[in-house]
Design an enzyme around this catalytic site. Structure first.
Site, PDB file in Angstrom:
ATOM      1  N   TYR A  52      -3.515   2.732   3.700  1.00  0.00           N
ATOM      2  CA  TYR A  52      -3.704   2.207   2.346  1.00  0.00           C
ATOM      3  C   TYR A  52      -4.379   3.234   1.441  1.00  0.00           C
ATOM      4  O   TYR A  52      -4.074   3.334   0.256  1.00  0.00           O
ATOM      5  CB  TYR A  52      -4.528   0.918   2.383  1.00  0.00           C
ATOM      6  CG  TYR A  52      -3.772  -0.272   2.895  1.00  0.00           C
ATOM      7  CD1 TYR A  52      -3.089  -1.114   2.031  1.00  0.00           C
ATOM      8  CD2 TYR A  52      -3.723  -0.561   4.253  1.00  0.00           C
ATOM      9  CE1 TYR A  52      -2.379  -2.208   2.491  1.00  0.00           C
ATOM     10  CE2 TYR A  52      -3.019  -1.654   4.738  1.00  0.00           C
ATOM     11  CZ  TYR A  52      -2.346  -2.473   3.851  1.00  0.00           C
ATOM     12  OH  TYR A  52      -1.633  -3.555   4.320  1.00  0.00           O
TER      13      TYR A  52
ATOM     14  N   TRP B  87      -1.299 -15.155  -3.179  1.00  0.00           N
ATOM     15  CA  TRP B  87      -0.502 -15.606  -2.035  1.00  0.00           C
ATOM     16  C   TRP B  87      -0.045 -17.040  -2.279  1.00  0.00           C
ATOM     17  O   TRP B  87      -0.825 -17.913  -2.645  1.00  0.00           O
ATOM     18  CB  TRP B  87      -1.313 -15.534  -0.748  1.00  0.00           C
ATOM     19  CG  TRP B  87      -1.745 -14.140  -0.371  1.00  0.00           C
ATOM     20  CD1 TRP B  87      -3.000 -13.623  -0.447  1.00  0.00           C
ATOM     21  CD2 TRP B  87      -0.899 -13.099   0.120  1.00  0.00           C
ATOM     22  NE1 TRP B  87      -2.998 -12.315  -0.023  1.00  0.00           N
ATOM     23  CE2 TRP B  87      -1.725 -11.967   0.331  1.00  0.00           C
ATOM     24  CE3 TRP B  87       0.456 -13.011   0.415  1.00  0.00           C
ATOM     25  CZ2 TRP B  87      -1.222 -10.762   0.809  1.00  0.00           C
ATOM     26  CZ3 TRP B  87       0.959 -11.807   0.904  1.00  0.00           C
ATOM     27  CH2 TRP B  87       0.124 -10.698   1.087  1.00  0.00           C
TER      28      TRP B  87
ATOM     29  N   ARG C 251     -10.257 -10.439  -5.267  1.00  0.00           N
ATOM     30  CA  ARG C 251      -8.951 -10.913  -4.807  1.00  0.00           C
ATOM     31  C   ARG C 251      -9.114 -12.009  -3.761  1.00  0.00           C
ATOM     32  O   ARG C 251     -10.014 -11.952  -2.929  1.00  0.00           O
ATOM     33  CB  ARG C 251      -8.147  -9.761  -4.189  1.00  0.00           C
ATOM     34  CG  ARG C 251      -7.568  -8.789  -5.186  1.00  0.00           C
ATOM     35  CD  ARG C 251      -6.716  -7.715  -4.511  1.00  0.00           C
ATOM     36  NE  ARG C 251      -7.491  -6.868  -3.607  1.00  0.00           N
ATOM     37  CZ  ARG C 251      -7.355  -6.831  -2.297  1.00  0.00           C
ATOM     38  NH1 ARG C 251      -6.478  -7.624  -1.704  1.00  0.00           N
ATOM     39  NH2 ARG C 251      -8.079  -6.006  -1.558  1.00  0.00           N
ATOM     40  N   ALA C 252      -8.245 -12.988  -3.778  1.00  0.00           N
ATOM     41  CA  ALA C 252      -8.177 -14.002  -2.725  1.00  0.00           C
ATOM     42  C   ALA C 252      -7.337 -13.410  -1.603  1.00  0.00           C
ATOM     43  O   ALA C 252      -6.148 -13.139  -1.787  1.00  0.00           O
ATOM     44  CB  ALA C 252      -7.541 -15.280  -3.249  1.00  0.00           C
ATOM     45  N   THR C 253      -7.943 -13.171  -0.460  1.00  0.00           N
ATOM     46  CA  THR C 253      -7.302 -12.395   0.591  1.00  0.00           C
ATOM     47  C   THR C 253      -6.971 -13.230   1.827  1.00  0.00           C
ATOM     48  O   THR C 253      -7.547 -14.294   2.060  1.00  0.00           O
ATOM     49  CB  THR C 253      -8.223 -11.246   1.031  1.00  0.00           C
ATOM     50  OG1 THR C 253      -9.462 -11.799   1.517  1.00  0.00           O
ATOM     51  CG2 THR C 253      -8.521 -10.305  -0.126  1.00  0.00           C
ATOM     52  N   VAL C 254      -6.017 -12.734   2.589  1.00  0.00           N
ATOM     53  CA  VAL C 254      -5.771 -13.256   3.929  1.00  0.00           C
ATOM     54  C   VAL C 254      -6.235 -12.188   4.924  1.00  0.00           C
ATOM     55  O   VAL C 254      -6.096 -11.001   4.643  1.00  0.00           O
ATOM     56  CB  VAL C 254      -4.271 -13.581   4.142  1.00  0.00           C
ATOM     57  CG1 VAL C 254      -3.880 -14.808   3.354  1.00  0.00           C
ATOM     58  CG2 VAL C 254      -3.365 -12.404   3.776  1.00  0.00           C
TER      59      VAL C 254
ATOM     60  N   CYS D 293       0.535  -9.057   6.407  1.00  0.00           N
ATOM     61  CA  CYS D 293      -0.824  -8.524   6.391  1.00  0.00           C
ATOM     62  C   CYS D 293      -1.348  -8.144   7.775  1.00  0.00           C
ATOM     63  O   CYS D 293      -1.460  -9.005   8.659  1.00  0.00           O
ATOM     64  CB  CYS D 293      -1.754  -9.545   5.759  1.00  0.00           C
ATOM     65  SG  CYS D 293      -3.488  -9.033   5.753  1.00  0.00           S
TER      66      CYS D 293
END
Length: 328
Positions: free
Chosen positions: A194, A96, A128-131, A63
């Site tokens: 993206y 993730w 979304r669960a993001t980093v 990422c």
């Protein structure tokens, strides 16, 4: 993200993929979801207290948004006061996963999948669960996932914990200019790849493609006259541009169909990228294998047989760059 992504839901979690988070507009353009946890660090009311060993930064080597946090922490010497947890670069249908750790769980938080800590923090959150994700270890909850501003907090609010001789990545006299350039780099380059890669219409793809390469051409010209984006010292803007350049030829060029040029085809951008890569904090935190695996074996690419590309040769990142010529 793309239509091929499945909703990241199980019986215990409502965390979603980009498709269910409405990241595709009616005209087929990719529109990135907004960050949910944006409380800033500081000493003011309703700000996150700056406290050593209280927070854990969760990231994944694939990422770019997370990678720039790791670069900043290394340059500033903050890895001694903020712990770091790394997820597998290939995101699963459940989000993730901390499968790189012994037992398949994060050793500090005890979670297997990132959505677990998001649900604990806000059971109603359906994005979304993001980093990157910053977790308050004391509370066991997410406190910040604002990738756009996080590096600025490391550079300013966390200054009391900077190592001796740490670079000033966000100098006061340049902040307005840095902010303006960062905004351009984000929309046209960082997120631009993206926008092209996740576009679901020819028109949206070509618009993003043309905007991306027009900006890379401008940056190529800018870097023909100076070592870094703001002269002879590395700033926050260089970190933000670098993470996209590092992923371009090995992933974006093919997976996201941004194939007018590779970065190695731009003499100044390529030399500049190598210069940064060979600077401690950049290259030693760049995991090309994780990048390749994440983009090619995850849900970014249509790769039903899970074939991992053999190239390109990344040893060329260590070749001479001649950027010292700008030192006066």
């Amino acid at each position: 993200m793309s239509k091929s992504e499945q909703t990241v839901l199980n019986s215990e979690s409502k965390i979603a993929t980009s498709e269910s988070a409405h990241e595709i507009s009616k005209d087929g353009a990719f529109v990135r979801q907004k960050n949910r946890f944006t409380t800033p660090f500081g000493d003011g009311e309703n700000e996150l207290p700056v406290e050593a060993n209280r927070y854990r930064l969760l990231w994944a080597g694939i990422c770019p948004w997370a990678h720039r946090q790791i670069i900043a922490l290394n340059l500033l010497g903050l890895t001694d006061v903020i712990s770091i947890g790394e997820a597998n670069p290939v995101r699963t249908e459940k989000g993730w996963e901390f499968s790189l750790d012994e037992g398949g769980v994060d050793p500090v938080l005890g979670i297997r999948y990132l959505p677990e800590i998001y649900e604990k923090t806000d059971p109603e959150y359906d994005g979304r669960a993001t980093v990157p994700t910053v977790v308050d270890v004391k509370a066991g909850k997410v406190v910040n996932n604002d990738y756009f501003k996080l590096t600025n907090y490391w550079e300013t609010a966390w200054k009391p914990f900077h190592k001796k001789g740490a670079p000033d990545l966000y100098p006061v006299e340049l902040r307005d200019e840095i902010d303006k350039l960062n905004d351009i780099i984000f929309h046209e380059v960082n997120n631009g790849v993206y926008k092209a890669g996740f576009a679901q219409s020819q028109e949206a793809y070509e618009k993003a493609y043309d905007t991306l390469f027009a900006r890379l051409d401008d940056l190529e010209e800018r870097l023909s006259k100076q070592r870094y984006l703001f002269g002879d010292k590395i700033t926050d803007s260089d970190i933000r541009l670098y993470v996209t350049l590092a992923r371009f030829d090995i992933a974006y060029y093919l997976v996201f169909r941004v194939n007018r040029n590779r970065i190695i085809d731009f003499p100044n951008l390529w030399a500049y990228a190598r210069d940064l890569y060979q600077t401690p904090g950049f290259g030693n935190t760049t995991n090309f294998d994780a990048i390749k695996r994440g983009y090619n074996l995850g849900n970014h690419a249509e790769n039903p047989y899970q074939i991992l590309p053999k190239g390109p040769d990344v040893s060329i990142w260590n070749t001479p760059h001649d950027r010292e010529k700008f030192i006066k």
